[in-house]
Write a protein that holds these residues in place. Structure first.
Motif, PDB file in Angstrom:
ATOM      1  N   ASP A  86     -15.839  -8.087 -20.521  1.00 14.85           N
ATOM      2  CA  ASP A  86     -16.275  -7.469 -19.424  1.00 14.85           C
ATOM      3  C   ASP A  86     -17.616  -7.606 -19.191  1.00 14.85           C
ATOM      4  OD1 ASP A  86     -14.337  -5.732 -18.812  1.00 14.85           O
ATOM      5  OD2 ASP A  86     -15.002  -4.203 -20.210  1.00 14.85           O
ATOM      6  N   ASP A  89     -17.361 -10.770 -16.960  1.00 12.29           N
ATOM      7  CA  ASP A  89     -16.986 -10.280 -15.773  1.00 12.29           C
ATOM      8  C   ASP A  89     -18.129  -9.915 -14.955  1.00 12.29           C
ATOM      9  OD1 ASP A  89     -15.564  -9.066 -13.695  1.00 12.29           O
ATOM     10  OD2 ASP A  89     -14.338  -7.800 -14.797  1.00 12.29           O
TER      11      ASP A  89
ATOM     12  N   ASP B   8     -10.011  -8.544  -8.714  1.00 15.89           N
ATOM     13  CA  ASP B   8      -9.878  -9.412  -9.751  1.00 15.89           C
ATOM     14  C   ASP B   8     -10.863  -9.241 -10.746  1.00 15.89           C
ATOM     15  OD1 ASP B   8     -11.379 -10.699  -7.885  1.00 15.89           O
ATOM     16  OD2 ASP B   8     -11.537 -12.450  -9.075  1.00 15.89           O
ATOM     17  N   SER B   9     -11.885  -8.542 -10.533  1.00 17.89           N
ATOM     18  CA  SER B   9     -13.067  -7.969 -11.460  1.00 17.89           C
ATOM     19  C   SER B   9     -12.606  -6.653 -12.097  1.00 17.89           C
ATOM     20  CB  SER B   9     -14.538  -8.125 -10.800  1.00 17.89           C
ATOM     21  OG  SER B   9     -15.363  -7.445 -11.455  1.00 17.89           O
ATOM     22  N   ARG B  10     -12.394  -6.652 -13.088  1.00 17.10           N
ATOM     23  CA  ARG B  10     -12.079  -5.256 -13.848  1.00 17.10           C
ATOM     24  C   ARG B  10     -13.269  -4.366 -13.814  1.00 17.10           C
ATOM     25  NH1 ARG B  10     -11.644  -1.802 -18.157  1.00 17.10           N
ATOM     26  NH2 ARG B  10     -13.459  -2.536 -19.454  1.00 17.10           N
ATOM     27  N   ARG B  13     -13.657  -2.962 -10.249  1.00 10.50           N
ATOM     28  CA  ARG B  13     -12.505  -1.894 -10.162  1.00 10.50           C
ATOM     29  C   ARG B  13     -13.368  -0.725 -10.699  1.00 10.50           C
ATOM     30  NH1 ARG B  13      -8.864  -5.531 -12.170  1.00 10.50           N
ATOM     31  NH2 ARG B  13      -8.369  -4.437 -13.750  1.00 10.50           N
ATOM     32  N   GLN B  14     -13.924  -0.717 -11.860  1.00 11.74           N
ATOM     33  CA  GLN B  14     -14.558   0.286 -12.599  1.00 11.74           C
ATOM     34  C   GLN B  14     -15.669   0.958 -11.670  1.00 11.74           C
ATOM     35  OE1 GLN B  14     -11.982   0.878 -14.886  1.00 11.74           O
ATOM     36  NE2 GLN B  14     -13.678   1.906 -15.834  1.00 11.74           N
ATOM     37  N   GLU B  32      -4.458   0.613 -10.106  1.00 13.50           N
ATOM     38  CA  GLU B  32      -5.438  -0.727 -10.153  1.00 13.50           C
ATOM     39  C   GLU B  32      -4.673  -1.774 -10.303  1.00 13.50           C
ATOM     40  OE1 GLU B  32      -8.715  -0.878 -12.998  1.00 13.50           O
ATOM     41  OE2 GLU B  32      -8.865   1.403 -13.111  1.00 13.50           O
ATOM     42  N   SER B  34      -5.040  -6.256 -10.273  1.00 10.27           N
ATOM     43  CA  SER B  34      -6.019  -7.233 -10.680  1.00 10.27           C
ATOM     44  C   SER B  34      -5.940  -8.601  -9.828  1.00 10.27           C
ATOM     45  CB  SER B  34      -5.763  -7.634 -11.796  1.00 10.27           C
ATOM     46  OG  SER B  34      -4.505  -8.267 -12.357  1.00 10.27           O
TER      47      SER B  34
END
Lengths: 148, 120
Positions: A86, A89, B8-10, B13-14, B32, B34
């Motif tokens: 994360d 990311d 594609d970015s978790r 998305r959050q 969701e 990805s």
């Protein structure tokens, strides 16, 4: 390639200031040229721009700074723990948004790549970078044209 | 309503999910994806009422996803949430059938403004 279509330091700095302010709730200031800006290991994010100017933007920061950036994005405190994927990311996504802003300001830019993030053990050369602040820590930014 | 978030970015998305909650839309159901290909599959299997999609994604970009949906006659409401917001991209999005394009960085006010008519 024309020089008019190349991203310059002022343009990229303006994009970083906007992203720092709106996504990370922090301010970005130019880092004094005579102030040391060393760290031993960190993360480096890169993203390609394609069009009249071809090259990439590169952002390099200390591992702790990367974790703080991810925490600021996600609204997670320093003690809550973030997984390393994360953190990668988040740093990549910060550069993605900076790249999108730069692309929008360069009419001849046709495509933005996907960000890539890797671990590094050395800081970039000060002569080939400009440095902005994340709190009291340095973040290196490079505008790297493709090799001729 | 069911809302599909494709990015594609978790982390992003959050953030989209958090922003939707801040905008007052947190009571909806969220799914969701990805990348664009997974989003296409989930539109088929989950039948969302709205798709919020990034533009730049591996395996199928957001605009490819939207065109793939429309070419099969799927009219699901579709909006982009993307790091690029040029006039050219907004026009391309609109011509392909998108309802809106929200450029990153965004605020909950932006989401509220674009979605309140549909979700409130």
């Amino acid at each position: 390639m024309t020089s008019a279509s190349a991203p310059d330091e002022a343009l990229v700095l303006a994009a970083i200031e906007q992203v720092w302010g709106s996504m990370l709730y922090a301010s970005a200031e130019p880092w004094p040229a005579d102030r040391p800006a060393e760290f031993e290991s960190g993360l480096q994010a890169q993203i390609e721009l394609r069009g009249e100017w071809n090259g990439r933007l590169v952002l390099t920061c200390d591992s702790e700074v990367a974790t703080q950036i991810a925490g600021a994005m996600l609204g997670v405190g320093p003690d809550e723990g973030l997984e390393q994927p994360d953190v990668h990311d988040a740093v990549g996504e910060v550069l993605n948004v900076v790249g999108g802003s730069v692309k929008g300001a360069l009419p001849g830019t046709s495509a933005l790549g996907l960000p890539g993030v890797s671990e590094v053990t050395a800081v970039p050369s000060r002569g080939e970078s400009f440095v902005v602040s994340w709190g009291d820590a340095p973040v290196y930014v490079q505008i790297v044209p493709d090799a001729a | 309503m069911k809302i599909l978030i494709a990015d594609d970015s978790r982390v992003m998305r959050q953030i989209v999910l958090r922003t939707m909650r801040q905008a007052g839309f947190g009571h909806h159901d969220f799914v969701e994806a990805s990348d664009g290909a997974e989003a296409l599959d989930l539109v088929a299997s989950e039948s969302p009422d709205l798709v919020l999609s990034d533009w730049n994604m591996p395996n199928k970009t957001g605009i490819e996803l939207l065109r793939a949906l429309r070419v099969t006659g799927n009219p699901v409401p579709f909006g982009f949430v993307t790091s690029e917001g040029s006039d050219e991209m907004r026009q391309t999005a609109q011509e392909a059938g998108a309802m809106f394009l929200i450029a990153k960085p965004f605020t909950s006010d932006t989401f509220e403004s674009e979605l309140s008519g549909m979700l409130s």
